[in-house]
Design a protein around this motif. Structure first.
Motif, PDB file in Angstrom:
ATOM      1  N   LEU A 253      34.705  34.428  36.825  1.00 23.41           N
ATOM      2  CA  LEU A 253      33.807  34.885  38.311  1.00 23.41           C
ATOM      3  C   LEU A 253      34.427  36.161  38.996  1.00 23.41           C
ATOM      4  O   LEU A 253      33.767  36.599  39.928  1.00 23.41           O
ATOM      5  CB  LEU A 253      33.832  33.777  38.942  1.00 23.41           C
ATOM      6  N   GLY A 254      35.787  36.671  38.544  1.00 25.52           N
ATOM      7  CA  GLY A 254      36.236  37.787  39.301  1.00 25.52           C
ATOM      8  C   GLY A 254      36.640  37.527  40.749  1.00 25.52           C
ATOM      9  O   GLY A 254      36.773  38.571  41.256  1.00 25.52           O
ATOM     10  N   TYR A 255      37.303  36.484  40.851  1.00 22.72           N
ATOM     11  CA  TYR A 255      37.955  36.323  42.199  1.00 22.72           C
ATOM     12  C   TYR A 255      39.466  36.735  42.137  1.00 22.72           C
ATOM     13  O   TYR A 255      40.120  36.910  41.202  1.00 22.72           O
ATOM     14  CB  TYR A 255      37.948  34.848  42.431  1.00 22.72           C
ATOM     15  N   GLU A 256      39.955  36.847  43.358  1.00 21.79           N
ATOM     16  CA  GLU A 256      41.267  37.553  43.279  1.00 21.79           C
ATOM     17  C   GLU A 256      42.166  36.275  43.090  1.00 21.79           C
ATOM     18  O   GLU A 256      43.390  36.621  42.448  1.00 21.79           O
ATOM     19  CB  GLU A 256      41.589  38.024  44.592  1.00 21.79           C
ATOM     20  N   ASP A 257      42.021  35.207  43.615  1.00 23.25           N
ATOM     21  CA  ASP A 257      42.870  33.965  43.347  1.00 23.25           C
ATOM     22  C   ASP A 257      41.958  32.938  43.652  1.00 23.25           C
ATOM     23  O   ASP A 257      40.759  32.868  44.246  1.00 23.25           O
ATOM     24  CB  ASP A 257      44.086  33.965  44.304  1.00 23.25           C
ATOM     25  N   ALA A 258      42.550  31.652  42.970  1.00 17.66           N
ATOM     26  CA  ALA A 258      41.832  30.391  43.019  1.00 17.66           C
ATOM     27  C   ALA A 258      43.059  29.461  43.000  1.00 17.66           C
ATOM     28  O   ALA A 258      43.892  29.574  42.399  1.00 17.66           O
ATOM     29  CB  ALA A 258      40.801  30.315  41.928  1.00 17.66           C
ATOM     30  N   LEU A 259      42.771  28.473  44.012  1.00 17.41           N
ATOM     31  CA  LEU A 259      43.624  27.248  44.115  1.00 17.41           C
ATOM     32  C   LEU A 259      42.903  25.924  43.787  1.00 17.41           C
ATOM     33  O   LEU A 259      41.823  25.575  44.529  1.00 17.41           O
ATOM     34  CB  LEU A 259      44.271  27.295  45.571  1.00 17.41           C
ATOM     35  N   VAL A 260      43.179  25.301  42.873  1.00 17.21           N
ATOM     36  CA  VAL A 260      42.569  23.816  42.470  1.00 17.21           C
ATOM     37  C   VAL A 260      43.469  22.758  42.588  1.00 17.21           C
ATOM     38  O   VAL A 260      44.847  22.681  42.184  1.00 17.21           O
ATOM     39  CB  VAL A 260      42.221  24.034  40.970  1.00 17.21           C
TER      40      VAL A 260
ATOM     41  N   ILE B 219      38.562  23.029  45.607  1.00 16.33           N
ATOM     42  CA  ILE B 219      38.778  24.488  44.972  1.00 16.33           C
ATOM     43  C   ILE B 219      38.670  25.564  45.784  1.00 16.33           C
ATOM     44  O   ILE B 219      37.673  25.525  46.823  1.00 16.33           O
ATOM     45  CB  ILE B 219      37.737  24.910  43.870  1.00 16.33           C
ATOM     46  N   THR B 220      39.659  26.212  46.334  1.00 18.78           N
ATOM     47  CA  THR B 220      39.820  27.431  47.141  1.00 18.78           C
ATOM     48  C   THR B 220      39.878  28.601  46.589  1.00 18.78           C
ATOM     49  O   THR B 220      40.696  28.885  45.900  1.00 18.78           O
ATOM     50  CB  THR B 220      41.029  27.137  48.240  1.00 18.78           C
ATOM     51  N   VAL B 221      38.774  29.564  46.765  1.00 20.66           N
ATOM     52  CA  VAL B 221      38.805  30.902  46.282  1.00 20.66           C
ATOM     53  C   VAL B 221      38.906  31.797  47.115  1.00 20.66           C
ATOM     54  O   VAL B 221      38.509  31.763  48.530  1.00 20.66           O
ATOM     55  CB  VAL B 221      37.948  31.165  45.215  1.00 20.66           C
ATOM     56  N   LYS B 222      39.380  33.240  46.867  1.00 19.20           N
ATOM     57  CA  LYS B 222      39.358  34.289  47.731  1.00 19.20           C
ATOM     58  C   LYS B 222      38.844  35.459  47.063  1.00 19.20           C
ATOM     59  O   LYS B 222      39.315  35.569  45.877  1.00 19.20           O
ATOM     60  CB  LYS B 222      40.663  34.348  48.394  1.00 19.20           C
ATOM     61  N   GLY B 223      38.406  36.468  47.546  1.00 13.51           N
ATOM     62  CA  GLY B 223      37.995  37.752  47.001  1.00 13.51           C
ATOM     63  C   GLY B 223      36.487  38.215  47.132  1.00 13.51           C
ATOM     64  O   GLY B 223      36.316  39.355  47.033  1.00 13.51           O
ATOM     65  N   LYS B 224      35.618  37.275  46.937  1.00  6.05           N
ATOM     66  CA  LYS B 224      34.307  37.679  47.294  1.00  6.05           C
ATOM     67  C   LYS B 224      33.754  36.990  48.284  1.00  6.05           C
ATOM     68  O   LYS B 224      34.216  36.096  48.905  1.00  6.05           O
ATOM     69  CB  LYS B 224      33.488  37.263  45.929  1.00  6.05           C
TER      70      LYS B 224
END
Length: 187
Positions: free
Chosen positions: A132-139, A148-153
C-alpha cells in the motif's frame, strides 16, 4: 574401563550440544544491530546539520518525522519486552517437572501462540508498507482485536478498507481497527 569413560564423556558433550541447539532454535530472536543504529544516528545528525544550514523549516519537518519513527519503535520495543517477560514465565512453567503435563503443554502452546502473533504482526506490517506504500505501519494484536496504526498517506476509507482486508486475510477472525497518524500529529 577407559572406553566407557570416553563414551560417557562423548555422550555428555553430544547431549549438551543438542540442548544448546534446541535452546537456540526456540529462543526469541534478539536485535543486536547496535553498530548499525549508531551509524544511522550519526548519519541523521550530519544530515540535520546540513539541512539546518540550507533551510530552517525543513529541519523541523525532519525532527517531527524522526520523532514519529521513534514513537513507533518505542511501542514495538515495549511490546517485545512484555512478550519476552511472558515468554520467560511460560518457559519456566513448561520446563518445570513439578507441574502436571497438561499445564506444561498449555504453557508450550501459549509460547507458540505468542511467537506466531509476533511473526504475523511483523508480516502484516511489511505487507502494508510494501503493497500500500505507507511510510510505516504498527500492528498490535490482542486476543480478538488488532490495532493498526499507519503513517504516510492521506487517510481515506478506501485505504482503511484495504488494510482491513489484509489484516482479516492474514490474522483470521480478529476485529481490526485502523488509525492514521497525521503529519503534524505525534502520539
Amino acid at each position: 574401563m577407559m572406553l566407557k569413560k570416553q563414551t560417557v564423556w562423548l555422550l555428555t558433550m553430544l547431549s549438551l550440544v543438542v540442548v544448546l541447539s534446541v535452546y537456540y532454535i526456540t529462543a526469541e530472536p534478539t536485535n543486536n544491530n547496535l553498530a548499525n543504529v549508531d551509524v544511522g544516528q550519526e548519519e541523521k545528525a550530519k544530515g540535520k546539520d546540513a539541512k539546518k544550514e540550507n533551510a530552517g523549516m525543513k529541519t523541523e519537518n525532519t525532527t517531527i518525522t524522526d520523532a514519529k519513527d521513534e514513537v513507533f519503535e518505542e511501542i514495538r520495543l515495549q511490546m517485545q519486552d512484555e512478550r519476552s517477560k511472558k515468554y520467560e514465565e511460560l518457559q519456566q512453567v513448561a520446563g518445570s517437572t513439578e507441574l502436571p503435563v497438561e499445564e506444561r503443554s498449555e504453557a508450550k502452546d501459549e509460547m507458540n501462540r505468542l511467537q506466531q502473533i509476533a511473526e504475523k504482526e511483523k508480516f502484516v506490517e511489511n505487507l502494508i508498507i510494501q503493497t500500500l506504500g505507507y511510510e510505516d505501519a504498527l500492528v498490535q494484536a490482542d486476543e480478538s482485536e488488532v490495532l493498526i496504526t499507519v503513517k504516510g498517506k492521506e487517510p481515506s476509507k478506501a485505504n482503511a478498507n484495504e488494510i482491513i482486508k489484509i489484516v482479516k486475510k492474514e490474522m483470521g477472525n480478529s476485529t481490526p481497527t485502523v488509525a492514521f497518524q497525521g503529519e503534524n500529529e505525534i502520539k
